[in-house]
Design an enzyme around this catalytic site. Structure first.
Site, PDB file in Angstrom:
ATOM      1  N   LYS A  43      29.104  31.516 -36.213  1.00 39.42           N
ATOM      2  CA  LYS A  43      30.546  31.274 -36.212  1.00 39.42           C
ATOM      3  C   LYS A  43      31.238  32.174 -37.237  1.00 39.42           C
ATOM      4  O   LYS A  43      32.260  32.802 -36.956  1.00 39.42           O
ATOM      5  CB  LYS A  43      30.809  29.796 -36.537  1.00 39.42           C
ATOM      6  CG  LYS A  43      32.199  29.350 -36.180  1.00 39.42           C
ATOM      7  CD  LYS A  43      32.451  27.931 -36.613  1.00 39.42           C
ATOM      8  CE  LYS A  43      32.156  26.922 -35.533  1.00 39.42           C
ATOM      9  NZ  LYS A  43      32.529  25.545 -35.927  1.00 39.42           N
ATOM     10  N   ARG A 166      47.485  18.742 -32.527  1.00 41.13           N
ATOM     11  CA  ARG A 166      46.906  18.542 -31.198  1.00 41.13           C
ATOM     12  C   ARG A 166      46.257  19.834 -30.741  1.00 41.13           C
ATOM     13  O   ARG A 166      46.783  20.925 -31.018  1.00 41.13           O
ATOM     14  CB  ARG A 166      48.010  18.194 -30.181  1.00 41.13           C
ATOM     15  CG  ARG A 166      48.577  16.817 -30.322  1.00 41.13           C
ATOM     16  CD  ARG A 166      49.890  16.726 -29.598  1.00 41.13           C
ATOM     17  NE  ARG A 166      50.858  17.665 -30.194  1.00 41.13           N
ATOM     18  CZ  ARG A 166      52.084  17.878 -29.706  1.00 41.13           C
ATOM     19  NH1 ARG A 166      52.477  17.274 -28.620  1.00 41.13           N
ATOM     20  NH2 ARG A 166      52.908  18.720 -30.307  1.00 41.13           N
ATOM     21  N   PHE A 262      54.040  10.320 -24.751  1.00 44.32           N
ATOM     22  CA  PHE A 262      52.806   9.554 -24.548  1.00 44.32           C
ATOM     23  C   PHE A 262      52.990   8.375 -23.605  1.00 44.32           C
ATOM     24  O   PHE A 262      52.361   7.334 -23.745  1.00 44.32           O
ATOM     25  CB  PHE A 262      52.182   9.145 -25.895  1.00 44.32           C
ATOM     26  CG  PHE A 262      51.449  10.318 -26.495  1.00 44.32           C
ATOM     27  CD1 PHE A 262      52.147  11.366 -27.056  1.00 44.32           C
ATOM     28  CD2 PHE A 262      50.076  10.399 -26.435  1.00 44.32           C
ATOM     29  CE1 PHE A 262      51.499  12.483 -27.551  1.00 44.32           C
ATOM     30  CE2 PHE A 262      49.413  11.517 -26.936  1.00 44.32           C
ATOM     31  CZ  PHE A 262      50.127  12.555 -27.491  1.00 44.32           C
ATOM     32  N   LEU A 263      53.865   8.580 -22.632  1.00 46.71           N
ATOM     33  CA  LEU A 263      54.044   7.567 -21.584  1.00 46.71           C
ATOM     34  C   LEU A 263      53.754   8.192 -20.227  1.00 46.71           C
ATOM     35  O   LEU A 263      54.340   7.827 -19.222  1.00 46.71           O
ATOM     36  CB  LEU A 263      55.471   7.011 -21.616  1.00 46.71           C
ATOM     37  CG  LEU A 263      55.786   6.017 -22.734  1.00 46.71           C
ATOM     38  CD1 LEU A 263      57.210   5.497 -22.624  1.00 46.71           C
ATOM     39  CD2 LEU A 263      54.810   4.828 -22.732  1.00 46.71           C
ATOM     40  N   LYS A 264      52.860   9.170 -20.206  1.00 41.36           N
ATOM     41  CA  LYS A 264      52.529   9.820 -18.940  1.00 41.36           C
ATOM     42  C   LYS A 264      51.276   9.156 -18.378  1.00 41.36           C
ATOM     43  O   LYS A 264      50.207   9.226 -18.979  1.00 41.36           O
ATOM     44  CB  LYS A 264      52.302  11.316 -19.199  1.00 41.36           C
ATOM     45  CG  LYS A 264      52.612  12.136 -17.990  1.00 41.36           C
ATOM     46  CD  LYS A 264      52.701  13.607 -18.293  1.00 41.36           C
ATOM     47  CE  LYS A 264      52.816  14.428 -17.033  1.00 41.36           C
ATOM     48  NZ  LYS A 264      52.338  13.848 -15.798  1.00 41.36           N
ATOM     49  N   GLY A 270      41.190  11.598 -23.180  1.00 39.45           N
ATOM     50  CA  GLY A 270      39.854  12.043 -23.568  1.00 39.45           C
ATOM     51  C   GLY A 270      39.983  12.880 -24.816  1.00 39.45           C
ATOM     52  O   GLY A 270      40.934  12.717 -25.587  1.00 39.45           O
ATOM     53  N   CYS A 273      39.306  13.176 -30.246  1.00 40.48           N
ATOM     54  CA  CYS A 273      40.016  12.373 -31.244  1.00 40.48           C
ATOM     55  C   CYS A 273      40.265  10.936 -30.804  1.00 40.48           C
ATOM     56  O   CYS A 273      39.782   9.996 -31.439  1.00 40.48           O
ATOM     57  CB  CYS A 273      41.329  13.050 -31.596  1.00 40.48           C
ATOM     58  SG  CYS A 273      41.059  14.731 -32.146  1.00 40.48           S
ATOM     59  N   LYS A 276      37.141   8.606 -29.963  1.00 38.29           N
ATOM     60  CA  LYS A 276      36.325   8.451 -31.173  1.00 38.29           C
ATOM     61  C   LYS A 276      37.069   7.627 -32.242  1.00 38.29           C
ATOM     62  O   LYS A 276      36.506   6.711 -32.837  1.00 38.29           O
ATOM     63  CB  LYS A 276      36.007   9.863 -31.699  1.00 38.29           C
ATOM     64  CG  LYS A 276      35.284   9.946 -33.011  1.00 38.29           C
ATOM     65  CD  LYS A 276      35.002  11.394 -33.342  1.00 38.29           C
ATOM     66  CE  LYS A 276      36.197  12.084 -33.939  1.00 38.29           C
ATOM     67  NZ  LYS A 276      36.179  12.371 -35.344  1.00 38.29           N
ATOM     68  N   ARG A 340      34.845  17.812 -24.826  1.00 37.37           N
ATOM     69  CA  ARG A 340      34.323  16.602 -25.471  1.00 37.37           C
ATOM     70  C   ARG A 340      35.079  15.363 -24.982  1.00 37.37           C
ATOM     71  O   ARG A 340      36.299  15.334 -25.014  1.00 37.37           O
ATOM     72  CB  ARG A 340      34.409  16.746 -26.992  1.00 37.37           C
ATOM     73  CG  ARG A 340      33.434  17.794 -27.509  1.00 37.37           C
ATOM     74  CD  ARG A 340      33.592  18.050 -28.976  1.00 37.37           C
ATOM     75  NE  ARG A 340      34.921  18.534 -29.317  1.00 37.37           N
ATOM     76  CZ  ARG A 340      35.314  18.763 -30.565  1.00 37.37           C
ATOM     77  NH1 ARG A 340      34.496  18.555 -31.567  1.00 37.37           N
ATOM     78  NH2 ARG A 340      36.524  19.203 -30.801  1.00 37.37           N
TER      79      ARG A 340
HETATM   80  C1  UGA Z   1      45.390  13.876 -30.747  1.00 40.49           C
HETATM   81  C2  UGA Z   1      46.723  13.534 -31.439  1.00 40.49           C
HETATM   82  O1  UGA Z   1      47.810  13.718 -30.511  1.00 40.49           O
HETATM   83  C3  UGA Z   1      46.932  14.401 -32.678  1.00 40.49           C
HETATM   84  O2  UGA Z   1      48.118  14.005 -33.354  1.00 40.49           O
HETATM   85  C4  UGA Z   1      45.730  14.224 -33.626  1.00 40.49           C
HETATM   86  O3  UGA Z   1      45.837  15.057 -34.765  1.00 40.49           O
HETATM   87  C5  UGA Z   1      44.461  14.580 -32.876  1.00 40.49           C
HETATM   88  O4  UGA Z   1      44.339  13.734 -31.711  1.00 40.49           O
HETATM   89  C6  UGA Z   1      43.302  14.378 -33.828  1.00 40.49           C
HETATM   90  O5  UGA Z   1      43.069  13.255 -34.231  1.00 40.49           O
HETATM   91  O6  UGA Z   1      42.700  15.370 -34.249  1.00 40.49           O
HETATM   92  P1  UGA Z   1      44.552  15.774 -29.027  1.00 40.49           P
HETATM   93  O7  UGA Z   1      43.291  14.993 -28.917  1.00 40.49           O
HETATM   94  O8  UGA Z   1      44.478  17.241 -29.239  1.00 40.49           O
HETATM   95  O9  UGA Z   1      45.466  15.212 -30.251  1.00 40.49           O
HETATM   96  O10 UGA Z   1      45.321  15.565 -27.669  1.00 40.49           O
HETATM   97  P2  UGA Z   1      46.649  14.879 -27.129  1.00 40.49           P
HETATM   98  O11 UGA Z   1      47.604  15.919 -26.710  1.00 40.49           O
HETATM   99  O12 UGA Z   1      47.140  13.851 -28.037  1.00 40.49           O
HETATM  100  O13 UGA Z   1      46.060  14.189 -25.790  1.00 40.49           O
HETATM  101  C7  UGA Z   1      44.967  13.280 -25.834  1.00 40.49           C
HETATM  102  C8  UGA Z   1      44.651  12.761 -24.454  1.00 40.49           C
HETATM  103  O14 UGA Z   1      45.684  11.872 -24.025  1.00 40.49           O
HETATM  104  C9  UGA Z   1      44.533  13.805 -23.356  1.00 40.49           C
HETATM  105  O15 UGA Z   1      43.401  13.510 -22.559  1.00 40.49           O
HETATM  106  C10 UGA Z   1      45.808  13.664 -22.561  1.00 40.49           C
HETATM  107  O16 UGA Z   1      45.637  14.025 -21.210  1.00 40.49           O
HETATM  108  C11 UGA Z   1      46.086  12.181 -22.700  1.00 40.49           C
HETATM  109  N1  UGA Z   1      47.502  11.813 -22.556  1.00 40.49           N
HETATM  110  C12 UGA Z   1      48.419  12.214 -23.468  1.00 40.49           C
HETATM  111  C13 UGA Z   1      47.896  11.015 -21.486  1.00 40.49           C
HETATM  112  O17 UGA Z   1      47.068  10.624 -20.632  1.00 40.49           O
HETATM  113  N2  UGA Z   1      49.219  10.668 -21.364  1.00 40.49           N
HETATM  114  C14 UGA Z   1      50.141  11.053 -22.266  1.00 40.49           C
HETATM  115  O18 UGA Z   1      51.337  10.675 -22.108  1.00 40.49           O
HETATM  116  C15 UGA Z   1      49.737  11.851 -23.348  1.00 40.49           C
END
Ligand code: UGA
Length: 443
Positions: A43, A166, A262-264, A270, A273, A276, A340
């Protein structure tokens, strides 16, 4: 030791994964001198050549720019990172992996090893900053570990500075955060942390005690997961009553207290984050004597959301034995190559268990997918993926899938069945084209 202009800090970041690498690059971008340490020699060799080990929009240019400017460095050794080119790091960020154990608790052994090594190499007051997502009280453990191995009694503090970036928008999220949380145990520590983030103009700082900072991260991720599972549960009721979940979400979100994000509805969350962190928060609460049942329900709804996809396919194709299912998208969300805890893994496994042949395609995560999804055909593009399949399943809402020639998709499929797990397409348009079309909580 060389003297720096005192508004810029010498920083060492241990762990060059998503959080560590993005944080390191962005802290260099705001002017600090940063050394990123990772124990993986491959890496570090890649990074020194300007090749990114992860797919993250804008990261490569920030890394290259700051390497060129002499603000960002890479090394394999913690000792070298802490004392680099005659400069001592005043803040050491720990951003190593905390993978989940089988029981859902976080494996913190990497953090412990790093803490021991930091203790052995400190030479003056140092702020050790915990940035990995960890259970509350991890900073306390780091403090105890460092104290035990700090034979020269060098003064230090352990701060918590959780990351909220994110994947896919990580660089933007880091540089333009909603808030920066600084859990500081002393004034001296607060001074160092404020100096580091002062350069990030306009970022709202919340200075708090260490445990609250640790808990803010857990509570935020769990709350966002709860929002997603809530809307996915509402989607089920919409399907049964004839309501439209997108309208319901819009109507809810217009209330500022609820908000639109986050209401989609879809086939669940998955990534590394949310699943887990949810597990870890549930586990931690139980260990502390509180049974946080809500979090368990959030997880259960998420498991059902993934299986929704399989059920729709069964409703259309009846027995899956010998049938072919095409999965469009494999990553846990668009704009990332991260596989993941991607819902596609469980969905593909269920299709296989039921005897179906699975074809899959992802524009970016295909290579990573090959190591976690076995015995499926990996297609060369979306059209190849649906060719001859009995039905198509939209798993990840990549923009390129929204631009597909749907007439061509229809012509490639054996049967005109499209199950949309992310509500990407317009139901009326899809039906007009001749698809038997199903989406989440819409009619
Ligand atoms: C998430 C958090 O949003 C970050 O703030 C945080 O820092 C990060 O975890 C972490 O702990 O490191 P991330 O896992 O990159 O970020 O992804 P998100 O964009 O939050 O989406 C997570 C999952 O939720 C995805 O599978 C996405 O498809 C799903 N999702 C998101 C929905 O099904 N509906 C929504 O309205 C939003």
């Amino acid at each position: 030791m060389k003297k720096e202009k005192n508004d810029k800090a010498n920083i060492c970041i241990i762990g060059a994964g998503y959080v560590g690498l993005v944080s390191g690059a962005c802290l260099a971008e705001i002017g600090h001198r940063v050394v990123c340490v990772d124990s993986d020699p491959k890496k570090i060799a890649m990074l020194k050549k300007g090749v990114m080990p992860i797919y993250e929009d804008g990261l490569q240019s920030v890394v290259k720019k700051n390497v060129k400017a002499g603000r960002l460095f890479f090394t394999n050794a913690i000792k070298d990172g802490m004392h680099h080119d005659g400069r001592r790091a005043e803040a050491i960020f720990i951003a190593v992996g905390t993978p989940p154990r089988d029981d859902g608790s976080a494996d913190l052994s990497a953090i412990e090893k790093v803490a021991e090594e930091i203790a052995r190499n400190m030479s003056d007051y140092t702020v050790i900053v915990e940035k990995s997502t960890v259970p509350v009280e991890t900073c306390e453990w780091i403090y105890k570990t460092v104290t035990r191995h700090n034979k020269k009694h060098i003064p230090f503090d352990v701060a918590s500075n959780p990351e909220f970036l994110r994947e896919g928008t990580a660089v933007r999220d880091f540089l333009k955060p909603d808030r920066v949380v600084l859990g500081c145990p002393s004034r001296q520590c607060e001074h160092v942390m404020r100096k580091i983030y002062k350069a990030m103009k306009g970022a709202p700082l919340l200075v708090t005690d260490v445990k609250s900072a640790e808990l803010i991260k857990h509570a935020s991720n769990s709350f966002l997961s709860t929002k997603i599972s809530f809307i996915n549960a509402v989607a089920q009721v919409c399907e049964k009553t004839g309501a439209d979940v997108e309208m319901v979400a819009k109507g809810m979100g217009m209330d500022k207290r609820i908000g639109m994000s986050f209401l989609k509805a879809g086939i669940g969350f998955g990534g590394f984050c949310f699943p887990k962190d949810l597990e870890a928060f549930y586990w931690l609460s139980r260990r502390k004597g509180y049974n946080f049942e809500l979090l368990k329900t959030v997880k259960d709804i998420n498991e059902q959301a993934k299986l929704w996809m399989v059920k729709q396919v069964q409703d259309e194709l009846w027995n899956l034995e010998g049938k072919t299912v095409a999965m469009l998208g494999l990553a846990f969300k668009p704009e990332t190559d991260d596989m993941r805890f991607a819902p596609s893994i469980d969905i593909a496994a269920e299709f296989k268990r039921l005897g179906a042949n699975v074809r899959g395609y992802d524009p970016v995560s295909q290579e990573n997918a090959k190591s976690v999804i076995k015995n499926i055909y990996f297609a060369k593009d979306a059209y190849d993926c649906v060719a001859g399949a009995d039905c198509a399943c939209l798993i990840t809402e990549w923009a390129e899938f929204g631009r597909l020639n749907m007439k061509k998709v229809l012509a490639h499929l054996k049967h005109p069945i499209l199950i949309d797990g992310r509500n990407l397409y317009n139901p009326a348009k899809m039906r007009e084209l001749g698809f038997t079309y199903k989406s989440v909580g819409r009619h």
